[in-house]
Design an enzyme around this catalytic site. Sequence first.
Site, PDB file in Angstrom:
ATOM      1  CG  HIS A 296      -1.193   1.632   0.865  1.00  0.00           C
ATOM      2  ND1 HIS A 296      -2.820   1.333   1.130  1.00  0.00           N
ATOM      3  CD2 HIS A 296      -1.343   2.349   2.098  1.00  0.00           C
ATOM      4  CE1 HIS A 296      -3.259   2.461   1.568  1.00  0.00           C
ATOM      5  NE2 HIS A 296      -2.078   3.375   2.166  1.00  0.00           N
ATOM      6  CD  GLU A 297       2.582   3.418   4.111  1.00  0.00           C
ATOM      7  OE1 GLU A 297       2.646   4.773   3.899  1.00  0.00           O
ATOM      8  OE2 GLU A 297       1.420   4.132   4.472  1.00  0.00           O
ATOM      9  CG  HIS A 300       0.895   6.863  -0.725  1.00  0.00           C
ATOM     10  ND1 HIS A 300      -0.541   6.850  -0.655  1.00  0.00           N
ATOM     11  CD2 HIS A 300       0.551   5.893   0.161  1.00  0.00           C
ATOM     12  CE1 HIS A 300      -1.244   6.671  -0.164  1.00  0.00           C
ATOM     13  NE2 HIS A 300      -0.825   6.506   0.890  1.00  0.00           N
ATOM     14  CD  GLU A 374      -3.826   7.270   2.222  1.00  0.00           C
ATOM     15  OE1 GLU A 374      -4.243   5.544   2.862  1.00  0.00           O
ATOM     16  OE2 GLU A 374      -3.091   7.504   2.576  1.00  0.00           O
ATOM     17  CG  ASP A 378      -6.531   0.874   0.585  1.00  0.00           C
ATOM     18  OD1 ASP A 378      -5.104   0.877   1.227  1.00  0.00           O
ATOM     19  OD2 ASP A 378      -7.416   1.398   1.014  1.00  0.00           O
TER      20      ASP A 378
END
Length: 417
Positions: A296-297, A300, A374, A378
Site C-alpha cells: 500500500h505504501e 503512494h 489512500e 489500497d
Amino acid sequence: MDAFIDSLGIDHFYWKLTYGFALFAYIFESYIDWRQHKKLQETKMPSQLKGIVQEGEFLKSQAYGLEKSNFGFVAGVYEMILTVIQAFYLNVAIWEWVGGLCESMAQETGYEWLASDSARGAVTSILSSVLSKILHLPFSLYSTFVIEAKHNFNQTTYGLFFTDLIKETLVYIVFMVPILTVFLKVIEWGGRFIYIYATIFIAVVLVFMMTIYPNFIAPLFNTFQPLPEGELRTAIESLARQEKFPLTELYVVDGSRRSSHSNAYFYGFYKNQRIVLYDTLIKQLDPKGIVAVLAHELGHWAMSHTLQRLGAMLVQMFVFLFLYGQMSNSERLYKDFGYKEPSTFVSFMCFAAILEPVGHVLGFFNNVWSRKNEFEADAFAVSRGYDNLADALKIIAVENLGTLNPDPIYSAYNYSH
C-alpha cells in the site's frame, strides 16, 4: 485595500474578521465533534461490522474514542480561552516585552543587530513556543499518562516525556529559528517579488528538512536498527525489486518505547529510498500482513502521491505569499491587531492569522484528496496480489482502537484516511 476597508467604517476590521471566524470555526467544529460524541456513546455494534470485528473489540474502541472525545471538549474550551487571551492581550504583550529586551541587550553589548526585526521575531517565536508548551503541558500529561495509559497504549516514563520536551525545544531553536530569521530577511529583501524568492526559499527548506529530519533529528528521539535477516526482510526486499522501488535501507524503530500504537513509512529522494517499520507493527502483524501494508505504501510512491502533495503545498504557499506581498505594507494590517509599529514579523503573523479561514477550507479538501490517494494505494496493493491487505488493516485498526463507527459528517471533515 486599506482605503476600501476604511470606507466600511469598521474599527479593527482584520481583528474582528480573524477572531470572528475563529469563534465560528469553534462552534462549527464543536457541533461536528458532538455528532461524533453521540456515535461513540452507542453500545450496539452496527450490523455492517458483524463478522468483521468482535463485539468486545467494538466496545473497547468505543470506550477509548469516548474518553478522548470527552477530553477533547475540555481541551477545546481551553484552546478557545487561550485564543481570546492571545487576541486581547498576550500576542502584543510578548512582542512589546521582547522589543524592550532586545533593545536593552543591543545597548549593553553594542551588537545593534540584536534590536533588528529578525532578531526580535526569533526571540518572540522561541518565547511563544516555550509558553505554548507550558500552557498545554497539563493536557499533554493527562492525555499521555491517564487516557493512553488507561487503554494500555502509553509506554512513556515521566523522565522520557520531559526529556522529549527539552529536545523538541532545542531542535526548534537550533533548526527552526535560523530558518525563520533567514525567511524574514528574504521577505525584507524580496521587494516586488517577495512571493517568488520566498517560495523558492521554502522549497529549499523543505528538501533540507526532509533530508535532515530522518538522519539527524528523528534519531535524537528513537533508535533505528537495520531489520534483521529473515523471512520478513526477504519478503520486503522481494516486493521492492518487483516494484522497482530503489530501497537502500530497511529499519526498525523502537516505537514501543513511547506507545503501543503502530505505523510504517518510507522516505528519501529519487534512488535513495528507506523503509521504517515500528516494532509494534511487527508484533501485531505476520510478515505477509506487513508486506501487504508496505505494498500500500509503495502504491503512494508508484503514483507519485507524495510529490503531488508537495507540489500542491508549494502552489498554496506561492499564492499565500503573493497575497501577502500585496498587503505587507498595509498600516491597518498590524494596527488592527494592536501593534504600534510596522514589522515584517508582525505583518506576516497577522496576515497568516487573517488567512486562517482559508486553512480550514483547504484542510477539508486536502483530507478529501488524501482519502482518494489512500483508496488508490489500497487498489494498487490488491492489484499486486495482496488481497490480505483488508485483514491487515483490520488488525491494525482493532489493535490501535481506531474508531469503527464514525459519524459520516465528522469523518468527511476530519479523516485523511
